[in-house]
Design a protein around this motif. Structure first.
Motif, PDB file in Angstrom:
ATOM      1  N   SER A  98       0.910  -1.152   0.162  1.00  0.00           N
ATOM      2  CA  SER A  98      -0.181  -0.110   0.049  1.00  0.00           C
ATOM      3  C   SER A  98       0.813   1.308   0.113  1.00  0.00           C
ATOM      4  CB  SER A  98      -1.119  -0.246   1.261  1.00  0.00           C
ATOM      5  OG  SER A  98      -1.862   1.063   1.106  1.00  0.00           O
ATOM      6  N   ALA A  99       1.853   1.338   1.017  1.00  0.00           N
ATOM      7  CA  ALA A  99       2.723   2.518   1.069  1.00  0.00           C
ATOM      8  C   ALA A  99       3.655   2.706  -0.479  1.00  0.00           C
ATOM      9  CB  ALA A  99       3.766   2.215   2.105  1.00  0.00           C
ATOM     10  N   LEU A 100       3.953   1.517  -0.860  1.00  0.00           N
ATOM     11  CA  LEU A 100       4.521   1.547  -2.338  1.00  0.00           C
ATOM     12  C   LEU A 100       4.001   2.039  -3.339  1.00  0.00           C
ATOM     13  CD1 LEU A 100       7.324   0.768  -3.697  1.00  0.00           C
ATOM     14  CD2 LEU A 100       6.628  -1.530  -3.951  1.00  0.00           C
ATOM     15  N   ILE A 101       2.573   1.740  -3.418  1.00  0.00           N
ATOM     16  CA  ILE A 101       1.715   2.315  -4.509  1.00  0.00           C
ATOM     17  C   ILE A 101       1.434   3.636  -4.210  1.00  0.00           C
ATOM     18  CG2 ILE A 101      -0.628   2.239  -5.267  1.00  0.00           C
ATOM     19  CD1 ILE A 101      -0.699  -0.909  -4.518  1.00  0.00           C
ATOM     20  N   GLU A 102       1.127   4.203  -2.957  1.00  0.00           N
ATOM     21  CA  GLU A 102       0.888   5.293  -2.591  1.00  0.00           C
ATOM     22  C   GLU A 102       2.134   6.310  -3.054  1.00  0.00           C
ATOM     23  OE1 GLU A 102       0.480   8.405   1.183  1.00  0.00           O
ATOM     24  OE2 GLU A 102       0.369   6.199   1.503  1.00  0.00           O
ATOM     25  N   PHE A 106       2.014   8.794  -6.121  1.00  0.00           N
ATOM     26  CA  PHE A 106       2.061  10.531  -5.764  1.00  0.00           C
ATOM     27  C   PHE A 106       3.266  11.200  -6.432  1.00  0.00           C
ATOM     28  CE2 PHE A 106       3.566  13.850  -3.195  1.00  0.00           C
ATOM     29  CZ  PHE A 106       2.461  14.646  -2.855  1.00  0.00           C
ATOM     30  N   ASP A 107       4.296  10.546  -6.838  1.00  0.00           N
ATOM     31  CA  ASP A 107       5.439  11.015  -7.535  1.00  0.00           C
ATOM     32  C   ASP A 107       5.250  10.995  -8.829  1.00  0.00           C
ATOM     33  OD1 ASP A 107       8.196  11.636  -7.974  1.00  0.00           O
ATOM     34  OD2 ASP A 107       8.220   9.934  -9.274  1.00  0.00           O
ATOM     35  N   LEU A 108       4.410  10.157  -9.340  1.00  0.00           N
ATOM     36  CA  LEU A 108       3.704  10.529 -10.699  1.00  0.00           C
ATOM     37  C   LEU A 108       2.814  11.348 -11.106  1.00  0.00           C
ATOM     38  CD1 LEU A 108       3.071   6.331 -11.698  1.00  0.00           C
ATOM     39  CD2 LEU A 108       4.755   7.978 -12.694  1.00  0.00           C
ATOM     40  N   MET A 117      -3.451   8.826 -12.289  1.00  0.00           N
ATOM     41  CA  MET A 117      -3.052   8.017 -11.318  1.00  0.00           C
ATOM     42  C   MET A 117      -3.741   8.386  -9.828  1.00  0.00           C
ATOM     43  SD  MET A 117      -0.581   5.555 -11.694  1.00  0.00           S
ATOM     44  CE  MET A 117      -1.879   5.105 -13.046  1.00  0.00           C
ATOM     45  N   ILE A 118      -4.212   9.425 -10.004  1.00  0.00           N
ATOM     46  CA  ILE A 118      -5.376   9.951  -8.704  1.00  0.00           C
ATOM     47  C   ILE A 118      -5.994   9.003  -7.887  1.00  0.00           C
ATOM     48  CG2 ILE A 118      -6.795  11.774  -7.767  1.00  0.00           C
ATOM     49  CD1 ILE A 118      -5.463  13.803  -9.686  1.00  0.00           C
ATOM     50  N   TYR A 124      -5.118   4.005  -1.760  1.00  0.00           N
ATOM     51  CA  TYR A 124      -4.258   3.504  -0.711  1.00  0.00           C
ATOM     52  C   TYR A 124      -3.865   4.430   0.178  1.00  0.00           C
ATOM     53  CZ  TYR A 124      -4.246  -0.785  -3.692  1.00  0.00           C
ATOM     54  OH  TYR A 124      -4.858  -2.137  -4.262  1.00  0.00           O
ATOM     55  N   ALA A 125      -3.985   5.555  -0.144  1.00  0.00           N
ATOM     56  CA  ALA A 125      -3.520   6.839   0.819  1.00  0.00           C
ATOM     57  C   ALA A 125      -4.469   7.135   1.907  1.00  0.00           C
ATOM     58  CB  ALA A 125      -3.181   8.015  -0.116  1.00  0.00           C
TER      59      ALA A 125
END
Length: 352
Positions: A98-102, A106-108, A117-118, A124-125
Motif C-alpha cells: 500500500s505504501a509503495l503504491i502510494e 504520488f510522485d507520478l 493515477m489520482i 491506498y493513501a
C-alpha cells in the motif's frame, strides 16, 4: 555620426593611459570596476547559456527515456494493485505494498502530471491527493512582480525626457516612503548622513540619465531618411532604453562607447566629482551582479548546473553518464514488470 549599419564589437568602458599620462587613483578605480563588471557579466551569461542548453538537451536526449520509465512505473503500480488482494501476502506485506503504491502514484502525479493515477493513489493513501496538496498550494501562492514595460516609442525626444523625469520622481518617492517607514529617533549626524545619501542618489540618477539622454539624441531614428540606418537606430535605441530601465549603468557606458566615437575621449576628461558618481553607480551594480552570481551558484539552479552543465566537454560527459543511468533504470523497471507479470509472489522480493 554613425559610419556603419552594424554595431561595433563589445567594448569595456575604460579610461586610457599612456607612458606620458598616469591615471589617478579614482580613474584606476573606475577601470577596475568596469573590468570586474565585464568579467562577472560574462560569467553569469555563460552560466545561464549553459543552463539553457542543458534544458534543451534534456528534452531531446533524456526526456524520451524518462517517458518510457514513467509508463513502466504506471504498469508497476497497476500490477501491485492487482496483486494486493491475493491471499499470498501477510498484513505487514500488504501495508508495504500500500505504501509503495502510494509513493509511486504520488510522485507520478505531482512531478509528472499523471492525473490518471489520482484514483489509484487515493485508494491506498490515508489522505487524498487533493488533501495532501491543498496546504502546500496555499503556502506557495505568491504574486509575481511584473517587469516594467520598456517604451519603444520614438515620436519625440521630449517624450523620453518626460519618461526619465517620471522615473526619477518614482524612485525618489519610493526612497521617501522607505525613509518614512524607518522614521524614529535619529541623531543630527544620522539626519545629515541621510540627507547626503539622498543627494548622492539624486546625482547618481542624473549621471545615468545624462548618458541615456546623450545616446537618445544620437540614436533618435525619426529624422533618419535611410531606411536601413533607421531600422538599425531603432534597434540600438531599444537596447539603450532597456539598459536604462534595468539600471544597467555599465551597459549604458558600453553602449555609449559602441555608438559614439568620441566617448573614449569623454571618459578621459571626466571631472573627479562626476567620476566619483560613476564609480559609485558601478560599485552598486557590481554588488548586485555579485548577488545574482551567488544566487546562481547556491540557488535552485545550482544542483542542476552541477549535474548537467559546464564546458561542452563536461556537458557531453555528464549527459552520456545520465543517459547510461536512465537506460539501466529503464531496463531494471522492464525486468521488474516482466517478473511480476509472470509471478506476483516476486513482490515479496521487492518489498525486502
Amino acid at each position: 555620426m554613425l559610419h556603419s549599419n552594424k554595431p561595433a564589437p563589445n567594448l569595456t568602458p575604460q579610461i586610457s593611459t599612456s607612458a606620458e599620462r598616469k591615471l589617478s587613483k579614482l580613474q584606476q578605480e573606475f577601470n577596475q570596476k568596469t573590468e570586474q563588471i565585464e568579467l562577472l557579466k560574462k560569467e553569469i551569461s555563460t552560466r545561464r547559456e549553459s543552463i539553457n542548453l542543458a534544458q534543451k538537451r534534456i528534452e531531446k536526449e533524456l526526456r524520451p527515456i524518462i517517458l518510457q520509465q514513467l509508463e513502466k512505473r504506471v504498469e508497476l503500480a497497476n500490477l501491485l494493485d492487482q496483486a494486493f488482494s491475493l491471499p499470498i501476502f501477510s498484513i505487514r506485506e500488504k501495508l508495504k505494498i500500500s505504501a509503495l503504491i502510494e509513493n509511486i502514484t504520488f510522485d507520478l502525479i505531482s512531478n509528472y502530471e499523471r492525473k490518471d493515477m489520482i484514483e489509484l493513489h487515493n485508494r491506498y493513501a490515508e489522505y487524498t491527493y487533493a488533501e495532501r496538496t491543498a496546504f502546500a498550494e496555499k503556502q506557495d501562492e505568491t504574486i509575481a512582480d511584473e517587469e516594467p514595460t520598456i517604451a519603444d516609442n520614438f515620436d519625440d525626444l521630449d517624450d523620453f525626457e518626460r519618461i526619465q523625469a517620471q522615473l526619477d520622481r518614482e524612485r525618489e518617492q519610493r526612497e521617501q516612503e522607505k525613509q518614512n517607514r524607518q522614521k524614529g529617533r535619529k541623531t543630527k549626524a544620522q539626519r545629515e548622513k541621510e540627507a547626503k545619501a539622498k543627494a548622492d542618489l539624486s546625482n547618481i540618477s542624473k549621471a545615468s540619465r545624462r548618458v541615456y539622454t546623450e545616446l537618445a539624441k544620437q540614436l533618435h531614428p525619426d529624422k533618419e531618411q535611410d531606411e536601413t540606418k533607421r531600422a538599425w537606430k531603432e534597434e540600438a535605441m531599444k537596447r539603450v532604453t532597456q539598459a536604462y530601465h534595468h539600471d544597467d549603468f555599465f551597459e549604458l557606458l558600453r553602449l555609449q562607447m559602441e555608438f559614439m566615437q568620441e566617448q573614449g575621449q569623454a571618459l578621459d576628461t571626466l571631472q573627479d566629482e562626476q567620476l566619483q558618481y560613476y564609480v559609485k553607480i558601478l560599485n552598486d551594480q557590481l554588488d548586485e551582479l555579485k548577488g545574482e552570481f551567488h544566487a546562481l551558484v547556491t540557488g535552485p539552479d545550482a544542483g542542476f548546473y552541477t549535474r548537467f552543465c559546464g564546458s561542452p566537454k563536461q556537458m557531453d560527459q555528464k549527459f552520456k553518464s545520465a543517459k547510461e543511468d536512465l537506460t539501466r533504470e529503464l531496463e531494471q523497471l522492464k525486468q521488474n514488470v516482466r517478473t511480476l507479470q509472470d509471478d506476483p509472489q516476486m513482490i515479496k522480493v521487492i518489498l525486502k
